[in-house]
Design a protein around this motif. Structure first.
Motif, PDB file in Angstrom:
ATOM      1  N   ASP A   1      -0.039   4.111  -5.843  1.00 30.96           N
ATOM      2  CA  ASP A   1      -0.843   5.334  -5.814  1.00 30.96           C
ATOM      3  C   ASP A   1      -2.346   5.072  -5.869  1.00 30.96           C
ATOM      4  OD1 ASP A   1       1.469   6.894  -5.792  1.00 30.96           O
ATOM      5  OD2 ASP A   1       1.590   6.899  -7.975  1.00 30.96           O
ATOM      6  N   ASN A   2      -2.748   3.885  -6.331  1.00 28.82           N
ATOM      7  CA  ASN A   2      -4.188   3.620  -6.448  1.00 28.82           C
ATOM      8  C   ASN A   2      -4.503   2.162  -6.112  1.00 28.82           C
ATOM      9  OD1 ASN A   2      -3.633   2.061  -8.786  1.00 28.82           O
ATOM     10  ND2 ASN A   2      -3.728   3.903 -10.058  1.00 28.82           N
TER      11      ASN A   2
ATOM     12  N   PRO B   1     -10.885   0.810   4.608  1.00 25.55           N
ATOM     13  CA  PRO B   1     -11.271   2.201   4.816  1.00 25.55           C
ATOM     14  C   PRO B   1     -12.162   2.701   3.670  1.00 25.55           C
ATOM     15  CG  PRO B   1      -8.879   1.922   4.968  1.00 25.55           C
ATOM     16  CD  PRO B   1      -9.444   0.638   4.483  1.00 25.55           C
ATOM     17  N   LYS B   2     -12.979   3.675   3.961  1.00 21.56           N
ATOM     18  CA  LYS B   2     -13.915   4.216   2.961  1.00 21.56           C
ATOM     19  C   LYS B   2     -13.190   4.750   1.727  1.00 21.56           C
ATOM     20  CE  LYS B   2     -17.963   4.685   5.475  1.00 21.56           C
ATOM     21  NZ  LYS B   2     -18.763   3.540   5.245  1.00 21.56           N
ATOM     22  N   ASP B   3     -12.005   5.340   1.912  1.00 15.76           N
ATOM     23  CA  ASP B   3     -11.290   5.911   0.775  1.00 15.76           C
ATOM     24  C   ASP B   3     -10.718   4.847  -0.168  1.00 15.76           C
ATOM     25  OD1 ASP B   3      -9.390   5.130   2.699  1.00 15.76           O
ATOM     26  OD2 ASP B   3      -7.920   6.572   1.936  1.00 15.76           O
ATOM     27  N   MET B   4     -10.724   3.573   0.264  1.00 17.52           N
ATOM     28  CA  MET B   4     -10.205   2.508  -0.603  1.00 17.52           C
ATOM     29  C   MET B   4     -11.307   1.814  -1.383  1.00 17.52           C
ATOM     30  SD  MET B   4      -7.025   0.929   1.437  1.00 17.52           S
ATOM     31  CE  MET B   4      -6.423   0.179  -0.049  1.00 17.52           C
ATOM     32  N   GLY B   5     -12.547   2.199  -1.178  1.00 14.39           N
ATOM     33  CA  GLY B   5     -13.665   1.725  -1.986  1.00 14.39           C
ATOM     34  C   GLY B   5     -13.802   0.223  -2.064  1.00 14.39           C
TER      35      GLY B   5
ATOM     36  N   GLN C   1       0.832  -1.204   0.000  1.00 15.93           N
ATOM     37  CA  GLN C   1       0.000   0.000   0.000  1.00 15.93           C
ATOM     38  C   GLN C   1       0.868   1.257   0.000  1.00 15.93           C
ATOM     39  OE1 GLN C   1      -2.799   0.027   3.211  1.00 15.93           O
ATOM     40  NE2 GLN C   1      -3.884   1.810   2.447  1.00 15.93           N
TER      41      GLN C   1
END
Length: 194
Positions: free
Chosen positions: A46-47, A132-136, A42
């Motif tokens: 970057d994505n 986490p929410k930001d990792m969808g 991780q």
């Protein structure tokens, strides 16, 4: 009378037989090691797509080694030559060695002739993961997809293998489906073999 009634001691790890019985790894040790693998990768990407690709690459190396080991132990150094044979080998033997049980289901795709799916209601790698929410839609099943791809490619069945979440009615967590899309050459070879 050398060795009568005594257990043979091996001084070197390389002298030990490969066909040693069932060996299990502590679930907590595995979970810790896998979480470290995910965290390390991780920090290097970057994505999410790149993170899943890196996990798949790590799994690919594991799959290649698992195939070699299981072909030696279970099959007397013989490999599967038929499509359904290798899928059954992955669904049952490989899954049982890796996760302690047979996969929940093996299905043929209804839309495409070259697609097969291995589904697991609660994949071990996703069991203790909180995303986490930001990792969808990050799916740690990419590691298992890499293992399956490693087994298939090294057995001579090139395929594109991906991991997907599939929502299930009445359950909080979605099931994980490993989608296998075989190369055209595999289907042609299978048709020739009849």
């Amino acid at each position: 009378m050398i060795g009568v009634g005594k257990i043979k001691q091996y001084t070197n790890v390389l002298d030990r037989p490969l066909s040693k019985g069932k060996q299990e790894v502590s679930l907590s040790a595995f979970a810790f090691l896998f979480s470290e693998l995910v965290q390390y990768n991780q920090t290097q990407v970057d994505n999410i797509a790149e993170l899943e690709r890196r996990l798949e690459d790590a799994g690919y190396a594991v799959g290649a080694r698992v195939l070699e080991l299981l072909c030696h132990r279970e099959k007397g150094n013989r490999r599967e030559t038929r499509l359904l044979g290798i899928l059954s080998f992955i669904h049952s033997t490989v899954w049982k060695v890796l996760f302690g049980k047979v996969a929940d289901s093996l299905e043929k795709g209804t839309e495409h002739e070259d697609e097969y799916m291995i589904s697991e209601k609660e994949l071990l790698l996703n069991r203790f993961i909180s995303i986490p929410k930001d990792m969808g839609a990050f799916n740690c099943g990419a590691f298992v997809a890499g293992i399956v791809k490693g087994v298939l490619d090294n057995a001579g069945f090139p395929a594109v293998v991906t991991a997907h979440f599939v929502p299930v009615d009445g359950q909080q967590r979605p099931r994980t489906t490993i989608l296998i899309k075989f190369a055209e050459e595999v289907l042609q070879r299978e048709a020739r073999l009849g």
